[in-house]
Design an enzyme around this catalytic site. Structure first.
Site, mmCIF file in Angstrom:
data_model
loop_
_atom_site.group_PDB
_atom_site.id
_atom_site.type_symbol
_atom_site.label_atom_id
_atom_site.label_comp_id
_atom_site.label_asym_id
_atom_site.label_seq_id
_atom_site.Cartn_x
_atom_site.Cartn_y
_atom_site.Cartn_z
ATOM 1 N N HIS A 139 -33.566 -82.102 32.035
ATOM 2 C CA HIS A 139 -34.694 -81.751 31.156
ATOM 3 C C HIS A 139 -35.167 -82.937 30.320
ATOM 4 C CE1 HIS A 139 -31.554 -80.858 27.956
ATOM 5 N NE2 HIS A 139 -32.500 -81.379 27.194
ATOM 6 N N ASP A 185 -28.391 -78.855 34.952
ATOM 7 C CA ASP A 185 -29.191 -79.718 34.092
ATOM 8 C C ASP A 185 -28.654 -81.149 34.086
ATOM 9 O OD1 ASP A 185 -31.098 -80.531 32.291
ATOM 10 O OD2 ASP A 185 -30.137 -79.630 30.540
ATOM 11 N N SER A 214 -29.350 -84.691 24.024
ATOM 12 C CA SER A 214 -29.258 -84.221 25.405
ATOM 13 C C SER A 214 -29.004 -85.363 26.367
ATOM 14 C CB SER A 214 -30.554 -83.507 25.799
ATOM 15 O OG SER A 214 -30.734 -82.341 25.060
#
Length: 352
Positions: A81, A113, A182
């Site tokens: 992402h 992810d 992230s």
């Protein structure tokens, strides 16, 4: 084209100089379990000193995230992402502020992810090894490094493993992470990565002490897929229709890239050509268009990417590859566009 597309990393030197392999025989990025026996845990500041040089910030032009280098030639793990809406080329910023161009080379499937980014033209970058499998326990000390909010690069937080989610294959922990973390590493007390930070639980867009990292089982499977060219959006042209024949006599081939054609991971259309070559042969391949921004990729007979080009020369957006072929065999040319969803006509020719 049932050939291996890409071998991103030929070898990875791990602690103690040992090279471990998975059962597949592919290189492995894990620390040496033999050397791991009897080690003492590091102080928090030593974990940071050992690992932080290999943690990067990734800027896509549309946002930012974190990642960490796992091979000296610049393979970076991050979350999909972070880069899924990025252009083909992103910017990776090292701890010392050095900005390096990198290409997004692979994604996990829709339920995983993870993504891989490859920094260009490097061979001696700092790395973070992956911990040995099944080494994570509830209550273990963990650390996170990343770039929360895209501004505070190198931020270091500490916590414990709160829960192991076997169904989702995630590590729940309480080391603080926020937007921008992230893709950064979750580390153990030896400075090894035990997971990839991916999300935190929040009802008001702030950390509440419940953070999640993708576990090593998922990371291992992803790396094997990357190395074998089997990640969903990496293997697009490998499974495409048979390539068109390309001669090396300079004959001009007319082609077009249009809606309805197959696409690469970044939604750019592509065509595939092949030719026979021999070791030591110099080959020139040129793609010209007035309607799109050409992009050429050349692969050898086992699917390894040999070289790419998106600009013939400064100020000229056409693409040109000049290469001396390394071996006898069938070579593959992928014809695409530098920007996604561009369409138009092009000409292609190859000669020696």
């Amino acid at each position: 084209m049932n050939k291996q597309l890409l071998r991103l990393v030929a070898a990875v030197v791990l602690a103690g100089g040992s090279l471990l392999t998975l059962e597949t025989g592919l290189p492995c990025f894990y620390s040496n379990p033999v050397l791991a026996q009897g080690r003492e845990k590091l102080a928090a500041e030593d974990v940071y000193e050992q690992a932080s040089e290999a943690v990067v910030t990734i800027y896509t032009g549309r946002g930012s995230g974190s990642g960490f280098i796992i091979s000296a030639d610049g393979l970076v793990l991050t979350n999909s992402h972070v880069v899924e809406n990025a252009p083909r080329t992103v910017t990776v910023v090292l701890k010392d502020g050095t900005r390096l161009p990198a290409e997004v080379v692979a994604f996990g499937d829709k339920n995983l992810d993870l993504a891989a980014v490859k920094i260009r033209s490097q061979d001696n970058l700092p790395t973070i090894p992956l911990a040995t499998a099944n080494s994570v326990r509830v209550g273990s000390e963990v650390y996170a490094i990343g770039s929360p909010f895209g501004k505070f690069s190198g931020t270091f937080t500490r916590g414990i493993v709160s829960r192991l989610d076997e169904e989702e294959k995630q590590i729940q922990h309480d080391a603080a992470i926020n937007p921008g973390n992230s893709g950064g590493p979750l580390l153990n007390a030896f400075g090894e990565a035990i997971g990839v930070n991916t999300a935190f639980y929040s009802s008001r867009s702030r950390n509440t002490g419940i953070s999640f990292a993708i576990n090593l089982e998922q990371v291992e499977s992803f790396l094997v897929a990357v190395q074998s060219g089997e990640t969903p959006r990496l293997s697009a042209w490998k499974n495409s229709t048979s390539p068109r024949s390309l001669t090396l006599d300079g004959e001009v081939v007319n082609g077009s890239l249009r809606d309805g054609d197959e696409t690469l991971w970044d939604e750019s259309f592509f065509d595939v050509y092949s030719f026979e070559g021999w070791a030591g042969q110099q080959v020139i391949i040129e793609m010209v268009s007035w309607e799109l921004d050409p992009y050429l990729i050349l692969l050898n007979s086992d699917g390894t990417i040999l070289t790419k080009n998106d600009d013939w020369r400064p100020g000229d957006p056409n693409a040109r590859i000049i290469i001396t072929l390394p071996e006898d065999g069938t070579y593959t040319v992928v014809v695409s566009t530098f920007k996604s969803e561009q369409s138009g006509d092009y000409t292609l020719r190859a000669y020696n």
